[in-house]
Design a protein around this motif. Structure first.
Motif, PDB file in Angstrom:
ATOM      1  N   ALA A 162    -104.179   4.558 -98.484  1.00 44.46           N
ATOM      2  CA  ALA A 162    -103.129   3.775 -99.137  1.00 44.46           C
ATOM      3  C   ALA A 162    -102.243   4.620-100.038  1.00 44.46           C
ATOM      4  CB  ALA A 162    -103.772   2.641 -99.928  1.00 44.46           C
ATOM      5  N   GLU A 163    -102.827   5.632-100.657  1.00 43.06           N
ATOM      6  CA  GLU A 163    -102.049   6.432-101.612  1.00 43.06           C
ATOM      7  C   GLU A 163    -101.018   7.328-100.931  1.00 43.06           C
ATOM      8  OE1 GLU A 163    -106.238   8.303-101.261  1.00 43.06           O
ATOM      9  OE2 GLU A 163    -105.334   6.297-101.412  1.00 43.06           O
ATOM     10  N   ALA A 164    -101.020   7.389 -99.600  1.00 41.58           N
ATOM     11  CA  ALA A 164    -100.061   8.230 -98.877  1.00 41.58           C
ATOM     12  C   ALA A 164     -98.731   7.535 -98.649  1.00 41.58           C
ATOM     13  CB  ALA A 164    -100.649   8.659 -97.529  1.00 41.58           C
ATOM     14  N   VAL A 165     -98.571   6.303 -99.118  1.00 39.15           N
ATOM     15  CA  VAL A 165     -97.324   5.571 -98.909  1.00 39.15           C
ATOM     16  C   VAL A 165     -96.640   5.295-100.247  1.00 39.15           C
ATOM     17  CG1 VAL A 165     -98.427   3.302 -98.974  1.00 39.15           C
ATOM     18  CG2 VAL A 165     -96.251   3.573 -97.776  1.00 39.15           C
ATOM     19  N   VAL A 166     -95.296   5.405-100.243  1.00 43.86           N
ATOM     20  CA  VAL A 166     -94.496   5.087-101.427  1.00 43.86           C
ATOM     21  C   VAL A 166     -93.389   4.124-101.010  1.00 43.86           C
ATOM     22  CG1 VAL A 166     -94.983   7.275-102.584  1.00 43.86           C
ATOM     23  CG2 VAL A 166     -92.991   7.089-101.074  1.00 43.86           C
ATOM     24  N   PRO A 167     -92.810   3.386-101.970  1.00 38.79           N
ATOM     25  CA  PRO A 167     -91.807   2.387-101.624  1.00 38.79           C
ATOM     26  C   PRO A 167     -90.372   2.901-101.556  1.00 38.79           C
ATOM     27  CG  PRO A 167     -92.412   2.145-103.907  1.00 38.79           C
ATOM     28  CD  PRO A 167     -93.287   3.232-103.353  1.00 38.79           C
ATOM     29  N   ALA A 168     -90.120   4.129-102.026  1.00 37.45           N
ATOM     30  CA  ALA A 168     -88.732   4.591-102.098  1.00 37.45           C
ATOM     31  C   ALA A 168     -88.637   6.091-101.872  1.00 37.45           C
ATOM     32  CB  ALA A 168     -88.130   4.235-103.459  1.00 37.45           C
ATOM     33  N   VAL A 169     -87.501   6.519-101.336  1.00 32.18           N
ATOM     34  CA  VAL A 169     -87.253   7.949-101.118  1.00 32.18           C
ATOM     35  C   VAL A 169     -87.287   8.700-102.441  1.00 32.18           C
ATOM     36  CG1 VAL A 169     -85.532   9.619-100.320  1.00 32.18           C
ATOM     37  CG2 VAL A 169     -85.913   7.510 -99.015  1.00 32.18           C
ATOM     38  N   SER A 170     -86.855   8.052-103.504  1.00 36.82           N
ATOM     39  CA  SER A 170     -86.846   8.699-104.824  1.00 36.82           C
ATOM     40  C   SER A 170     -88.245   9.037-105.327  1.00 36.82           C
ATOM     41  CB  SER A 170     -86.131   7.801-105.841  1.00 36.82           C
ATOM     42  OG  SER A 170     -86.763   6.538-105.922  1.00 36.82           O
ATOM     43  N   ASP A 171     -89.280   8.466-104.701  1.00 31.62           N
ATOM     44  CA  ASP A 171     -90.661   8.755-105.088  1.00 31.62           C
ATOM     45  C   ASP A 171     -91.207  10.021-104.426  1.00 31.62           C
ATOM     46  OD1 ASP A 171     -91.006   6.450-106.738  1.00 31.62           O
ATOM     47  OD2 ASP A 171     -91.232   5.228-104.933  1.00 31.62           O
ATOM     48  N   LEU A 172     -90.475  10.610-103.497  1.00 33.86           N
ATOM     49  CA  LEU A 172     -90.941  11.790-102.772  1.00 33.86           C
ATOM     50  C   LEU A 172     -90.838  13.032-103.656  1.00 33.86           C
ATOM     51  CD1 LEU A 172     -89.207  11.052 -99.355  1.00 33.86           C
ATOM     52  CD2 LEU A 172     -91.649  10.811 -99.879  1.00 33.86           C
ATOM     53  N   LYS A 173     -91.794  13.941-103.478  1.00 32.62           N
ATOM     54  CA  LYS A 173     -91.865  15.140-104.312  1.00 32.62           C
ATOM     55  C   LYS A 173     -91.629  16.403-103.484  1.00 32.62           C
ATOM     56  CE  LYS A 173     -93.149  12.482-107.731  1.00 32.62           C
ATOM     57  NZ  LYS A 173     -92.177  12.116-108.784  1.00 32.62           N
ATOM     58  N   GLU A 174     -90.403  16.890-103.458  1.00 32.44           N
ATOM     59  CA  GLU A 174     -90.031  18.178-102.883  1.00 32.44           C
ATOM     60  C   GLU A 174     -90.666  18.456-101.524  1.00 32.44           C
ATOM     61  OE1 GLU A 174     -90.951  21.072-105.864  1.00 32.44           O
ATOM     62  OE2 GLU A 174     -89.186  20.563-107.060  1.00 32.44           O
ATOM     63  N   PRO A 175     -90.392  17.657-100.516  1.00 28.05           N
ATOM     64  CA  PRO A 175     -90.939  17.933 -99.183  1.00 28.05           C
ATOM     65  C   PRO A 175     -90.273  19.151 -98.543  1.00 28.05           C
ATOM     66  CG  PRO A 175     -89.365  16.134 -99.071  1.00 28.05           C
ATOM     67  CD  PRO A 175     -89.541  16.457-100.531  1.00 28.05           C
ATOM     68  N   ASP A 176     -91.004  19.799 -97.647  1.00 31.64           N
ATOM     69  CA  ASP A 176     -90.411  20.870 -96.845  1.00 31.64           C
ATOM     70  C   ASP A 176     -89.568  20.294 -95.721  1.00 31.64           C
ATOM     71  OD1 ASP A 176     -91.894  22.979 -98.204  1.00 31.64           O
ATOM     72  OD2 ASP A 176     -93.661  22.225 -97.140  1.00 31.64           O
ATOM     73  N   LEU A 177     -90.009  19.144 -95.210  1.00 30.92           N
ATOM     74  CA  LEU A 177     -89.358  18.514 -94.064  1.00 30.92           C
ATOM     75  C   LEU A 177     -89.332  17.010 -94.260  1.00 30.92           C
ATOM     76  CD1 LEU A 177     -88.279  18.825 -91.073  1.00 30.92           C
ATOM     77  CD2 LEU A 177     -90.621  18.343 -90.359  1.00 30.92           C
ATOM     78  N   VAL A 178     -88.184  16.411 -93.979  1.00 32.33           N
ATOM     79  CA  VAL A 178     -88.045  14.957 -94.004  1.00 32.33           C
ATOM     80  C   VAL A 178     -87.862  14.474 -92.569  1.00 32.33           C
ATOM     81  CG1 VAL A 178     -86.674  12.991 -94.791  1.00 32.33           C
ATOM     82  CG2 VAL A 178     -86.992  14.975 -96.294  1.00 32.33           C
ATOM     83  N   VAL A 179     -88.751  13.601 -92.115  1.00 28.65           N
ATOM     84  CA  VAL A 179     -88.659  13.001 -90.788  1.00 28.65           C
ATOM     85  C   VAL A 179     -88.045  11.613 -90.944  1.00 28.65           C
ATOM     86  CG1 VAL A 179     -89.962  12.111 -88.815  1.00 28.65           C
ATOM     87  CG2 VAL A 179     -90.618  14.290 -89.868  1.00 28.65           C
ATOM     88  N   VAL A 180     -86.919  11.383 -90.295  1.00 24.84           N
ATOM     89  CA  VAL A 180     -86.249  10.084 -90.350  1.00 24.84           C
ATOM     90  C   VAL A 180     -86.653   9.279 -89.124  1.00 24.84           C
ATOM     91  CG1 VAL A 180     -84.036   8.875 -90.436  1.00 24.84           C
ATOM     92  CG2 VAL A 180     -84.314  11.065 -91.637  1.00 24.84           C
ATOM     93  N   ALA A 181     -87.276   8.133 -89.349  1.00 23.15           N
ATOM     94  CA  ALA A 181     -87.778   7.312 -88.238  1.00 23.15           C
ATOM     95  C   ALA A 181     -87.517   5.828 -88.498  1.00 23.15           C
ATOM     96  CB  ALA A 181     -89.275   7.569 -88.034  1.00 23.15           C
ATOM     97  N   VAL A 182     -86.382   5.533 -89.132  1.00 16.09           N
ATOM     98  CA  VAL A 182     -86.005   4.152 -89.385  1.00 16.09           C
ATOM     99  C   VAL A 182     -85.140   3.641 -88.233  1.00 16.09           C
ATOM    100  CG1 VAL A 182     -86.104   4.439 -91.878  1.00 16.09           C
ATOM    101  CG2 VAL A 182     -83.934   4.843 -90.683  1.00 16.09           C
TER     102      VAL A 182
END
Length: 322
Positions: free
Chosen positions: A56-76
Motif C-alpha cells: 500500500a505504501e507504494a502508491v501516492v495520490p498526486a504527482v507532487s508527492d513523487l520524490k526525484e524519480p529517474d524515470l516517469v512512466v505515463v500510463a493514463v
C-alpha cells in the motif's frame, strides 16, 4: 531505478508491479476508488506468469508527492495527457526522463509541448491487462512487451538502464532505433482492433471470421497506414495486410481496451484512435471513410454510456471524437 508510474491501470499496474517485484524503487500515482483500494490492501496483479502484490505504501495520490524519480512512466488515458504533462514538467526539468506507454500517435507531441527538449523517450506496450476491480489488475494471456527508444538518436545510457531493469524483471523488452515507426505500427493495429471490436461489439475472432467485418478491419488499418505514410513515417504500403495476417494468430477471445470500456460504460479513447485517423487524414487530404464512420457510430459513447447520462453527453461526445 527510481521509477514513477502515473496510472496504475492495466499497463502501468502490470509493468510497474513487475519492475517493483524485481527490486526497482517504484511509486505509483493513482486516484479514486482504485487509489483507496490500493491504500487499504495494496495492488494485486493476477497473471498467468504469476501473481504480484505491491504494498500500500507504494502508491501516492498526486504527482507532487513523487520524490526525484529517474524515470516517469505515463500510463493514463489519453485525455489526461495534457494535465499530466504539466504536472510532470518540474520532474523533467530536474532531470527525470519521461516515457509514455499510452495508445495513439499524438501522445508525445502533447508531452513535448510542456517538457524540456530531450526529456521524452518514445515507447509502446503490448499487453492485455485491465482493472478487474479497484485494487486488482488482471493480465490476460502471456504477452507482455515494451519497446522504447530515443527520438532521432542512438540508444542512450538512460534507455539502456531501463532496458536492464525490464529484462531483470522478466519483461520482454527492447530498444528501438526508429521508435516513431514502431509507435505507428502499433497504432495501425490498435486502430483496427479497437475500432472493429467496438463497432461490432465482439472479440477479434468474430470480426476476422465474417467476410464483411474482416474487410472493414483491413480497410481501417489500411487508412491508418496511408495517413502515416503521408506524414513521412516509413510504413510499408502493405503493412495493413501483414497486420491482418497477425490478427489471424490472436486468441479468438481477444478484444481491445476500448471495447472493454464501451461494455462497461466508460469514456472511450475514440478521438485518439479512429477519430485521430479521420482528423489527421482530413488535414493531409487522405481519405479515411472507414475510420470516420467508426468515429461517428461510436460518437454517442465517447464520454461514456449515454443512457447513464440521460442522453446529455451525446453532443459533447460527438465533438470529442472529431
Amino acid at each position: 531505478m527510481r521509477i514513477a508510474v502515473i496510472g496504475a491501470g492495466g499497463v502501468g499496474g502490470y509493468f510497474g508491479a513487475r519492475l517493483a517485484a524485481a527490486g526497482d524503487d517504484v511509486t505509483f500515482v493513482a486516484r479514486g476508488r482504485h487509489l483507496a483500494a490500493i491504500r487499504e490492501k495494496g495492488l494485486t496483479v493476477r497473471s498467468p506468469l504469476g501473481e504480484l502484490r505491491v504494498p500500500a505504501e507504494a502508491v501516492v495520490p498526486a504527482v507532487s508527492d513523487l520524490k526525484e524519480p529517474d524515470l516517469v512512466v505515463v500510463a493514463v488515458k489519453l485525455w489526461d495527457t495534457e494535465d499530466v504533462a504539466r504536472q510532470v514538467a518540474p520532474l523533467a526539468e530536474g532531470g527525470a526522463a519521461v516515457v509514455s506507454f499510452q495508445n495513439g500517435v499524438q501522445k508525445d507531441t502533447v508531452l513535448r509541448r510542456h517538457l524540456p527538449a530531450g526529456a521524452v523517450l518514445g515507447g509502446v506496450s503490448y499487453v492485455s491487462a485491465f482493472i478487474e476491480e479497484p485494487g486488482v489488475v488482471v493480465h490476460h494471456g502471456t504477452m507482455q512487451r515494451l519497446v522504447f527508444g530515443e527520438y532521432g538518436r542512438e540508444a542512450s545510457p538512460r534507455a539502456r538502464r531501463f532496458l536492464d531493469s525490464c529484462l531483470a524483471a522478466g519483461i520482454d523488452a527492447e530498444i528501438s532505433g526508429d521508435i516513431e515507426r514502431v509507435i505507428w505500427e502499433k497504432f495501425v493495429f490498435l486502430v483496427g482492433l479497437s475500432g472493429t471490436t467496438s463497432a461490432v461489439r465482439q472479440p477479434i475472432g468474430v470480426v476476422r471470421a465474417d467476410p464483411g467485418s474482416r474487410t472493414l478491419l483491413r480497410e481501417v488499418m489500411h487508412e491508418a497506414v496511408a495517413v502515416g505514410r503521408a506524414m513521412g513515417v516509413a510504413l510499408d504500403p502493405g503493412f495493413a495486410d501483414e497486420r491482418l495476417a497477425f490478427c489471424d494468430t490472436l486468441p479468438a477471445t481477444m478484444t481491445s481496451s476500448m471495447h472493454n470500456d464501451l461494455v462497461h460504460g466508460n469514456r472511450l479513447e475514440l478521438g485518439w484512435l479512429s477519430g485521430a485517423v479521420a482528423e489527421l487524414g482530413a488535414g493531409l487530404g487522405v481519405a479515411t471513410p472507414r475510420n470516420r464512420t467508426i468515429a461517428d457510430i461510436l460518437s454517442p459513447y465517447a464520454l461514456g454510456d449515454p443512457a447513464a447520462a440521460g442522453g446529455a453527453g451525446v453532443t459533447a461526445a460527438g465533438a470529442a471524437s472529431r
